[in-house]
Structures are given as structure tokens and as C-alpha cells.
Design a protein around this motif. Structure first.
Motif, mmCIF file in Angstrom:
data_model
loop_
_atom_site.group_PDB
_atom_site.id
_atom_site.type_symbol
_atom_site.label_atom_id
_atom_site.label_comp_id
_atom_site.label_asym_id
_atom_site.label_seq_id
_atom_site.Cartn_x
_atom_site.Cartn_y
_atom_site.Cartn_z
ATOM 1 N N HIS A 59 5.145 62.719 54.387
ATOM 2 C CA HIS A 59 4.648 63.461 55.555
ATOM 3 C C HIS A 59 5.800 63.999 56.393
ATOM 4 C CE1 HIS A 59 1.541 60.603 54.403
ATOM 5 N NE2 HIS A 59 0.645 61.272 55.074
ATOM 6 N N GLY A 60 6.842 64.497 55.749
ATOM 7 C CA GLY A 60 7.949 65.060 56.515
ATOM 8 C C GLY A 60 8.934 63.997 56.960
ATOM 9 N N LEU A 61 9.199 63.018 56.095
ATOM 10 C CA LEU A 61 10.284 62.078 56.348
ATOM 11 C C LEU A 61 11.405 62.326 55.338
ATOM 12 C CD1 LEU A 61 11.391 59.620 57.933
ATOM 13 C CD2 LEU A 61 10.545 58.202 56.063
ATOM 14 N N PHE A 64 11.453 68.008 53.588
ATOM 15 C CA PHE A 64 11.043 69.063 54.510
ATOM 16 C C PHE A 64 10.658 70.287 53.667
ATOM 17 C CE2 PHE A 64 12.221 72.708 57.296
ATOM 18 C CZ PHE A 64 11.104 72.606 58.100
ATOM 19 N N ASP A 83 12.360 55.585 60.894
ATOM 20 C CA ASP A 83 11.611 56.131 62.026
ATOM 21 C C ASP A 83 10.978 57.470 61.628
ATOM 22 O OD1 ASP A 83 10.750 56.957 64.506
ATOM 23 O OD2 ASP A 83 12.745 56.998 65.437
ATOM 24 N N GLU A 84 9.654 57.588 61.853
ATOM 25 C CA GLU A 84 8.970 58.839 61.522
ATOM 26 C C GLU A 84 8.695 59.680 62.763
ATOM 27 O OE1 GLU A 84 5.666 58.413 58.687
ATOM 28 O OE2 GLU A 84 6.380 56.367 58.379
ATOM 29 N N GLY A 85 9.114 59.180 63.919
ATOM 30 C CA GLY A 85 8.986 59.996 65.116
ATOM 31 C C GLY A 85 7.928 59.534 66.092
ATOM 32 N N TRP A 86 6.960 58.720 65.614
ATOM 33 C CA TRP A 86 5.966 58.319 66.589
ATOM 34 C C TRP A 86 5.771 56.818 66.695
ATOM 35 C CZ3 TRP A 86 3.632 57.393 62.166
ATOM 36 C CH2 TRP A 86 3.479 58.425 61.244
ATOM 37 N N ASP A 196 -6.316 68.727 61.720
ATOM 38 C CA ASP A 196 -5.961 69.984 62.365
ATOM 39 C C ASP A 196 -7.090 71.002 62.316
ATOM 40 O OD1 ASP A 196 -5.435 69.657 59.617
ATOM 41 O OD2 ASP A 196 -4.268 71.499 59.546
ATOM 42 N N GLN A 237 -6.602 66.980 55.106
ATOM 43 C CA GLN A 237 -5.797 65.854 54.625
ATOM 44 C C GLN A 237 -6.567 65.006 53.605
ATOM 45 O OE1 GLN A 237 -5.698 66.678 58.085
ATOM 46 N NE2 GLN A 237 -3.789 67.751 57.664
ATOM 47 N N TYR B 32 10.397 68.575 62.472
ATOM 48 C CA TYR B 32 10.997 67.663 61.483
ATOM 49 C C TYR B 32 12.194 66.930 62.099
ATOM 50 C CZ TYR B 32 13.414 66.301 57.125
ATOM 51 O OH TYR B 32 14.044 65.606 56.127
ATOM 52 N N PHE B 34 12.453 65.776 64.897
ATOM 53 C CA PHE B 34 12.000 64.703 65.804
ATOM 54 C C PHE B 34 11.880 63.343 65.113
ATOM 55 C CE2 PHE B 34 9.722 68.235 68.343
ATOM 56 C CZ PHE B 34 10.890 68.514 69.037
ATOM 57 N N ASN B 35 12.173 63.294 63.819
ATOM 58 C CA ASN B 35 12.272 61.989 63.159
ATOM 59 C C ASN B 35 13.365 61.133 63.809
ATOM 60 O OD1 ASN B 35 10.288 61.947 61.043
ATOM 61 N ND2 ASN B 35 11.532 63.368 59.862
ATOM 62 N N ARG B 40 14.648 63.587 69.752
ATOM 63 C CA ARG B 40 13.495 63.533 70.654
ATOM 64 C C ARG B 40 13.979 63.499 72.098
ATOM 65 N NH1 ARG B 40 11.785 59.753 66.598
ATOM 66 N NH2 ARG B 40 11.882 57.896 67.908
ATOM 67 N N ALA B 79 0.263 70.275 60.426
ATOM 68 C CA ALA B 79 -0.227 69.061 61.089
ATOM 69 C C ALA B 79 0.744 67.891 60.973
ATOM 70 C CB ALA B 79 -1.579 68.663 60.518
ATOM 71 N N TYR B 80 1.319 67.701 59.780
ATOM 72 C CA TYR B 80 2.190 66.538 59.567
ATOM 73 C C TYR B 80 3.450 66.619 60.430
ATOM 74 C CZ TYR B 80 -0.589 65.371 55.378
ATOM 75 O OH TYR B 80 -1.581 65.026 54.510
ATOM 76 N N TYR B 81 3.953 67.840 60.641
ATOM 77 C CA TYR B 81 5.162 67.992 61.458
ATOM 78 C C TYR B 81 4.809 67.987 62.946
ATOM 79 C CZ TYR B 81 7.118 69.059 56.951
ATOM 80 O OH TYR B 81 7.476 68.961 55.634
ATOM 81 N N LYS B 84 4.691 64.732 64.845
ATOM 82 C CA LYS B 84 5.935 64.159 65.378
ATOM 83 C C LYS B 84 6.194 64.662 66.802
ATOM 84 C CE LYS B 84 7.630 63.974 60.661
ATOM 85 N NZ LYS B 84 7.596 62.537 60.356
ATOM 86 N N GLY B 87 3.847 62.799 69.061
ATOM 87 C CA GLY B 87 4.343 61.441 69.279
ATOM 88 C C GLY B 87 5.273 61.335 70.475
ATOM 89 N N ILE B 88 6.015 62.404 70.726
ATOM 90 C CA ILE B 88 6.948 62.399 71.867
ATOM 91 C C ILE B 88 6.188 62.177 73.172
ATOM 92 C CG2 ILE B 88 8.527 63.844 73.238
ATOM 93 C CD1 ILE B 88 9.454 65.139 70.673
#
Lengths: 279, 117
Positions: A59-61, A64, A83-86, A196, A237, B32, B34-35, B40, B79-81, B84, B87-88
Motif C-alpha cells: 500500500h505504498g510502503l 511507489f 512506519d507507514e505514516g499513520w 474512496d 479495494q 508517499y 509521508f511514510n 510529516r 486512496a492508499y497514498y 498517509k 494520518g497526519i
């Protein structure tokens, strides 16, 4: 030769990571989901696989859109959780199995699947959470792993039929490996969900249940659907069910369902779980 | 088998195809990034400088400033990007779903529960 002991398919919703971290397994919202897992853990304890082949989507880890392989296989000594960002907590790294990775790569390319090989690979929640759900109490992962990553992000996606054949080729690859290892194939993601667009929140219980049934009795049924049909029926998804198709078709011939669970909702997702064995 | 030239219409749904991937590249590349926690933090410090760094189009900047997810999708966001980015701000998928469907979060969650009945 190596033996495939069975296939497990499970949802990989990120929120599960937080629930595990906060020990919410018995919370009323989470209980119907987590209660699905003990029979699968008991089965794993009985069959004791040495290696888990993980069929999932990134999922974009790790990937890209600059380079987006349709089918990618890890060939690394270790796979790291990052870390995936959230903010879902990372987990300890996973050991690879280089011999099986390279045997699969050679066998699959020989079988005319032109895959991308990855000697370094970070793995995201689609890989880590199913293993955490299956081995919740282990301080060290009891299985070595081989990541098999499918593009479900950027269209065109591989057709369902192509995924079905890819799974069969993975099955042939594992079972032609000269090793005494016991291998479980794990497909992750799905079932119906759409994050989405104006149709966000779309869930299709009837289709999911039919899919789960046919995966056992008539696995070619799903190959009659185009990718666009699958999106229409299961959400943007929901196409992650491709990973389930691959794990299923890695089992040659007829299968028996040993256990399943289905619960709506976990986050925005219909959560599914299946344990299959070859007859 | 012939490639379909006419796109399949699925109501309320954008397929993230080549057209979207081309349009949204800068926006998705920013998300992307923001990983990494340091990225972030840099974004939070100065969003406008961050848009500039990733060469976002004016449409994409407007969508980001508005916080409107449907506009971000229309600008090529995936959506997947975008998750992230969400999430911020500590938004979860029900916040995002409620916003896109014009429902309250409670109504959106109730609809999810109902889908299981």
C-alpha cells in the motif's frame, strides 16, 4: 519435496494493528472478528509450517508508482516492518528463506511468469498483521517467509484468470522444491470494501459469501469476472480478493474448508477468514 | 482480446488507471513521502513549501488546502497514498468515508453495520 500444508486467507485492515496494540480483542466491536482466529491458530500449532508464503498487496510502503511490478517476489534474508505514516506500531523483522525464494523465482519464470525479484523489501500491514493475528503470542516469528506482492493499486491489474494461474504455478514451484519444509500459503486483504469516492463504505455481503463458498467448490467461478466487474461487486479495494484467489489455487485439486469466519464491519471492510486444506 | 477503449462507468467510483496515475503523480509522490516522520513534520511546519517541493499542480494544491477528499481524488490522488496524508491529521477511514458521502460519521458507521445485517 516440500509440502504445502494448506492455505489461509484473511483480511488485513490496518485498524487491526491498533486493536492488537491496545488489547481490544474482547471489546464488543472486535470480539466477533478476533474470535475467528483460535481454530486457525490450533491448526497451525498442529501442522507446524516452517515457512509462510505471503500473498499480499503493498500500500505504498515498499513500492511507489515510479516502479509498479504486477507480480514481485522477495528474495531477502530479512523483511522489515516500517512506519507507514499513520501510526500503527511496527513489529519485529521477518526472516526470509532465500532457497525457497530463488527456487520459486526460477520455477515461476520457467513457467512463463515474468516476475520482479526484490533483494530488499519492506513489508506493510498487509503482510505483518495476518502473521500477528496467526501468531499473537510469539516473541519471535515461528515461520520464515517469502513475500509475493500483487499489484492491486494501479490499473491495469492482472486478470483474475492470470492470478488463478499464478497461484497454480506457485503451488507447482513450492512442491518441486527439494526440501523437507512444510509451507503454508497465506492470502491477505479484502473482502468487499471501498475507501474512496462517493460510493465509499460500499460492502457486498452476498457476493463475498458466494465468493468464499465458490473458492472451495468451484474456484474457476471468480475467473469469469473482469477486474472492473470485481470492483463493481466488491468495491475499489475489494479487488484485494485476487490475493485470496492466488492462495487458493496454490493448492492443487480439490480442497476442504476447515474453518471460516465473516464479519461486518471492521473499519470500512467486510472481514473474512478461511482455512483450506487439500483433500 | 481487444483492449476496451471506452471506460467502464461504476457509479461513485474512480478506477486508478493510467490517466489518474499520470494526473496524480506529484500528489501521490508527496503523500508517499509521508511514510517518514521527519517529512510529516516538515509538511506540518509549512504545507505550502511542501507542495512547492513536490511540484503539485494548482488544482492539487487547492484540493489539499480544502481538505476535500473527493477533490483530491479528482486531482489524481490514490486512496492508499492519501491515507498517509489523512494520518497526519489523525483522521480515520470513517471520517474520510463520512466526508465523501456527505454523511455524519455516526450515520456512516451505522450504514456499515447495516451492511452486515
Amino acid at each position: 519435496m516440500a509440502k504445502i500444508v494448506g492455505a489461509i486467507n484473511t483480511t488485513h485492515v490496518p485498524l487491526i494493528g491498533r486493536a492488537i496494540h491496545q488489547h481490544l480483542e474482547h471489546d464488543p466491536y472486535w470480539k466477533p472478528f478476533f474470535d475467528g482466529f483460535p481454530p486457525v491458530r490450533d491448526w497451525l500449532d498442529k501442522v507446524k509450517p516452517d515457512i509462510a508464503v505471503m500473498v499480499y498487496n503493498d500500500h505504498g510502503l515498499n513500492f511507489f508508482l515510479d516502479k509498479m511490478p504486477t507480480f514481485a517476489i522477495g528474495a531477502a534474508p530479512e523483511y522489515v516492518s516500517l512506519d507507514e505514516g499513520w501510526g500503527i506500531p511496527t513489529v519485529p523483522s521477518f526472516k526470509g528463506d532465500l532457497d525457497l525464494s530463488w527456487h520459486m523465482i526460477e520455477s515461476l519464470v520457467d513457467d512463463e511468469f515474468d516476475i520482479t525479484t526484490c533483494q530488499e523489501m519492506a513489508v506493510d500491514h498487509a503482510f505483518t498483521l495476518p502473521l500477528k493475528l496467526l501468531y499473537p503470542n510469539d516473541s519471535q516469528w515461528p515461520v520464515r517467509t517469502v513475500p509475493v506482492c500483487i499489484n492491486t493499486v494501479q490499473f491495469p491489474l492482472p486478470t483474475v484468470n492470470r492470478c488463478y494461474k499464478f497461484g497454480q504455478a506457485i503451488g507447482r514451484a513450492i512442491e518441486s522444491w527439494e526440501s523437507e519444509a512444510r509451507v503454508v500459503v497465506i492470502g491477505t486483504g479484502g473482502l468487499s470494501h471501498q475507501l474512496d469516492g462517493k460510493r465509499a463504505g460500499f460492502i457486498n455481503k452476498e457476493f463475498d459469501l458466494m465468493f468464499m463458498e465458490r473458492l472451495v467448490t468451484d474456484p474457476l467461478w471468480i475467473t469469469r469476472f473482469s477486474i472492473e466487474d470485481i470492483v463493481e461487486q466488491t468495491g475499489t479495494q475489494g479487488v484485494e480478493l485476487l490475493n485470496w484467489v492466488i492462495a487458493r489455487s496454490a493448492l492443487q485439486g480439490d480442497v476442504v474448508k476447515l474453518h471460516s469466519n465473516y464479519h461486518i464491519p471492521i473499519s470500512n471492510t467486510a472481514a473474512g477468514l478461511m482455512l483450506l486444506e487439500s483433500v | 482480446m481487444a483492449i476496451q477503449n471506452r471506460k467502464r462507468e461504476i457509479p461513485g467510483t474512480i478506477l486508478f488507471d493510467g490517466e489518474q496515475a499520470r494526473k496524480g503523480y506529484a500528489l501521490n509522490k508527496m503523500c508517499y513521502s509521508f511514510n517518514l516522520a521527519k517529512n510529516r513534520a516538515a509538511f506540518k511546519r509549512d504545507p505550502e513549501a511542501y507542495y512547492e517541493k513536490f511540484h503539485l499542480t494548482e488544482t492539487q494544491r487547492k484540493a489539499m488546502r480544502s481538505g476535500n477528499v473527493l477533490e483530491m481524488l479528482a486531482a489524481g490522488g490514490n486512496a492508499y497514498y492519501l491515507a498517509k496524508f489523512a494520518g497526519i491529521y489523525g483522521l480515520d477511514m470513517q471520517d474520510i468515508g463520512a466526508q465523501q458521502t456527505g454523511m455524519s460519521k455516526e450515520a456512516f458507521k451505522a450504514r456499515l453495520v447495516k451492511a452486515g445485517e
